[in-house]
Every structure is written in C-alpha cells, then in structure tokens.
Design a protein around this motif. Structure first.
Motif, PDB file in Angstrom:
ATOM      1  N   SER A  38       0.855  -1.191   0.000  1.00  0.00           N
ATOM      2  CA  SER A  38       0.000   0.000   0.000  1.00  0.00           C
ATOM      3  C   SER A  38       0.888   1.237   0.000  1.00  0.00           C
ATOM      4  O   SER A  38       2.097   1.164   0.225  1.00  0.00           O
ATOM      5  CB  SER A  38      -0.938   0.009   1.213  1.00  0.00           C
ATOM      6  N   SER A  39       0.266   2.366  -0.271  1.00  0.00           N
ATOM      7  CA  SER A  39       0.990   3.638  -0.346  1.00  0.00           C
ATOM      8  C   SER A  39       0.644   4.485   0.863  1.00  0.00           C
ATOM      9  O   SER A  39      -0.524   4.621   1.233  1.00  0.00           O
ATOM     10  CB  SER A  39       0.607   4.376  -1.641  1.00  0.00           C
ATOM     11  N   GLY A  42      -1.832   7.062   0.077  1.00  0.00           N
ATOM     12  CA  GLY A  42      -3.003   6.630  -0.661  1.00  0.00           C
ATOM     13  C   GLY A  42      -2.678   6.286  -2.100  1.00  0.00           C
ATOM     14  O   GLY A  42      -1.535   6.370  -2.546  1.00  0.00           O
ATOM     15  N   SER A  43      -3.693   5.892  -2.849  1.00  0.00           N
ATOM     16  CA  SER A  43      -3.493   5.394  -4.207  1.00  0.00           C
ATOM     17  C   SER A  43      -3.497   6.493  -5.267  1.00  0.00           C
ATOM     18  O   SER A  43      -3.266   6.218  -6.442  1.00  0.00           O
ATOM     19  CB  SER A  43      -4.568   4.364  -4.555  1.00  0.00           C
ATOM     20  N   THR A  44      -3.758   7.727  -4.871  1.00  0.00           N
ATOM     21  CA  THR A  44      -3.760   8.846  -5.819  1.00  0.00           C
ATOM     22  C   THR A  44      -2.722   9.870  -5.391  1.00  0.00           C
ATOM     23  O   THR A  44      -2.751  10.353  -4.254  1.00  0.00           O
ATOM     24  CB  THR A  44      -5.140   9.519  -5.883  1.00  0.00           C
ATOM     25  N   THR A  90      -1.179   6.071 -14.826  1.00  0.00           N
ATOM     26  CA  THR A  90      -1.371   4.984 -13.872  1.00  0.00           C
ATOM     27  C   THR A  90      -0.217   4.002 -13.992  1.00  0.00           C
ATOM     28  O   THR A  90       0.259   3.723 -15.092  1.00  0.00           O
ATOM     29  CB  THR A  90      -2.701   4.253 -14.135  1.00  0.00           C
ATOM     30  N   GLU A  92       1.392   0.228 -12.032  1.00  0.00           N
ATOM     31  CA  GLU A  92       1.254  -0.830 -11.035  1.00  0.00           C
ATOM     32  C   GLU A  92       2.610  -1.044 -10.369  1.00  0.00           C
ATOM     33  O   GLU A  92       3.607  -1.293 -11.042  1.00  0.00           O
ATOM     34  CB  GLU A  92       0.768  -2.124 -11.673  1.00  0.00           C
ATOM     35  N   VAL A 105       0.120  -2.795  -5.955  1.00  0.00           N
ATOM     36  CA  VAL A 105      -0.830  -1.713  -5.734  1.00  0.00           C
ATOM     37  C   VAL A 105      -0.801  -0.833  -6.977  1.00  0.00           C
ATOM     38  O   VAL A 105       0.253  -0.632  -7.582  1.00  0.00           O
ATOM     39  CB  VAL A 105      -0.480  -0.897  -4.468  1.00  0.00           C
ATOM     40  N   THR A 106      -1.945  -0.335  -7.366  1.00  0.00           N
ATOM     41  CA  THR A 106      -2.029   0.553  -8.525  1.00  0.00           C
ATOM     42  C   THR A 106      -2.094   1.992  -8.048  1.00  0.00           C
ATOM     43  O   THR A 106      -2.935   2.348  -7.219  1.00  0.00           O
ATOM     44  CB  THR A 106      -3.266   0.225  -9.371  1.00  0.00           C
ATOM     45  N   LEU A 107      -1.190   2.812  -8.565  1.00  0.00           N
ATOM     46  CA  LEU A 107      -1.142   4.221  -8.206  1.00  0.00           C
ATOM     47  C   LEU A 107      -1.535   5.073  -9.403  1.00  0.00           C
ATOM     48  O   LEU A 107      -1.085   4.829 -10.524  1.00  0.00           O
ATOM     49  CB  LEU A 107       0.263   4.613  -7.731  1.00  0.00           C
ATOM     50  N   THR A 108      -2.358   6.066  -9.147  1.00  0.00           N
ATOM     51  CA  THR A 108      -2.795   6.995 -10.184  1.00  0.00           C
ATOM     52  C   THR A 108      -2.212   8.371  -9.888  1.00  0.00           C
ATOM     53  O   THR A 108      -2.283   8.850  -8.755  1.00  0.00           O
ATOM     54  CB  THR A 108      -4.331   7.078 -10.228  1.00  0.00           C
TER      55      THR A 108
END
Length: 259
Positions: A38-39, A42-44, A90, A92, A105-108
């Motif tokens: 995880s980040s 967060g992911s964004t 984006t 991964e 985890v996918t980050l945008t």
C-alpha cells in the motif's frame, strides 16, 4: 442393487479426488499473492509527490518494480521503498521476494493542484522566533536530562526549531503525525524525527514544566533521551493562559515519507 452401490461409491470417490486435487492448486495460486502493498499517501498522487510504500509481512527483503517508471518511479531509501510520481497516468507497483511471492498496488497520478494563496491562520504565519528565551531554556534542560542519562547532548537545528514552532503555533492538543511530518519537510529537514508535545494551563516556568511532563511520561522520556538523535528543535506558544510546547529531535538514519 450391489452394482448400483458400487457405481455410486465410485462416483463419490471420483468427486472426492477431484476436490482434493483442486484445493492445493487454488492454495498455491493464493500464496503467490500473499504480499501486502500500500501507499502511505493513498493510491492517488500528484505530480512531484513522494509516498512511502508499506510492504508486509515485515522483516523480509523485497524487490520493487514499476510497470511504468516514467509515470511512477520507485526508489529504495535505506530499508524503505518510496514511490515517486513523475507524470500523469497509472502504474502498477509490484513487490516480490525470493520465494516468488508478490503483491501489488495501482497508483494513479494526477496533475499538481494549482497553488493559491491562503489567508494567514492561527498557526504557521506567527513569528517563528517567539518565546526564544523559554525555548533556549527548554533545550538546556533537555540536554541536561540526556547528559544525566548517559547520552550525548543535541545541537540546535534551525529547521527543526522552525518546524516545532510552526506546530506549537497551531495549538494542537494531540499529535497530528501527517502535519508534523509535513512541517519538518517545509522547514527543510529531510530525515525522520521523534517529537513530543505537552499542553498545560499557565505560562510561568514553562520550560521546566514541559521537561518535567516529558520526564514523568515513559514514552516521552524515551524520545527525549533517544541515543539515535543528533539535533533538536523546540517550539513554545502561549495563548489565552495556555502553553503549548513541542520538541522535535532529528534521527538522521531514518526516513520522513513526506520528504
């Protein structure tokens, strides 16, 4: 009838064997995705942001890669991994270990928000040099406490002085870890740190009261005499008869994920 029983028994045996053969296959596939990623922010993310990656289980060495380093790059800082947002898009982020297990985890990444001036609030815009006599006395008492407990005294760090004062000016009554971390970054201190906070009624003898409060609290005391630290900054704000005190101690071999 006997023949019928034999056929039913054979069918049940076949079904049992089928289930028995299927379950291990499913378990093997699941175990390969057993790493949690995880980040910290967060992911964004916004272009230019850095975010620490939280990878578990801990205590294992991981290799971390990005599906698109031009969008999100990854860097190893000491024993930690950090995602760096480079451009909109984006990516991964995948962590793997020597056993072949992995997680992702996918980050945008979005465009950086425009900076708009904000009116001064009750905190950071105040004079970062206020209450300097109290702050100097607090540092003297903290260093004396460290010396009495067999650890080295700390040098004053201007960035940590400003960060601690910025936080005390906000008149927090409990810790706000993200804001405290960002205050250290904004002041120019790039590493991890420990911090103490105390708030009490009255303004007299503030330095001694603050250090006494931390000395009498085991967790705060350990932060105050932490041998890993090499510098210090403190902040004191007195408002409406209440005193707010912060201590920041720098830990050079640690990471501030907001830096």
């Amino acid at each position: 009838m006997t023949s019928m029983k034999k056929r039913i028994s054979a069918a049940l045996t076949a079904a049992t064997l089928t289930i028995g053969l299927t379950i291990p296959t499913m378990a093997t596939e699941t175990s390969r995705e057993s790493i949690r990623v995880s980040s910290y922010k967060g992911s964004t993310l916004e272009v230019g942001e850095r975010s620490g990656l939280i990878i578990g289980p801990s205590g294992t060495e991981y290799t971390v890669t990005s599906s698109d380093p031009d969008t999100v790059a990854v860097e190893q800082v000491l024993t930690f991994w950090v995602a760096v947002a480079k451009a909109e898009g984006t990516a991964e982020i995948t962590a793997s270990n020597s056993a072949g297990e992995r997680g992702s985890v996918t980050l945008t990444v979005g465009s950086a928000a425009p900076i708009t001036p904000e009116p001064p609030d009750s905190g950071d815009s105040s004079d970062l040099t206020e209450n300097m006599e109290i702050r100097q006395e607090m540092i003297r008492l903290i260093n004396q406490t460290r010396k009495d407990n067999g650890v080295s005294e700390l040098s004053v760090n201007d960035a940590l002085m400003n960060a601690a004062q910025a936080c005390s000016n906000r008149r927090y009554t409990w810790h706000h870890a993200p804001e405290e971390s960002q205050a250290a970054v904004d002041a120019g201190y790039p590493y991890g740190f420990g911090d103490n906070l105390t708030v009490f009624t009255g303004t007299a003898n503030a330095a001694q009261r603050a250090v006494d409060n931390w000395t009498n609290s085991p967790g705060h005391f350990q932060t105050m005499i932490d041998p890993r630290c090499d510098c210090i900054g403190v902040g004191v704000t007195q408002y409406d008869g209440i005193t707010y005190c912060y201590m920041f101690v720098g830990i050079p071999n640690s990471v501030n994920f907001y830096a």
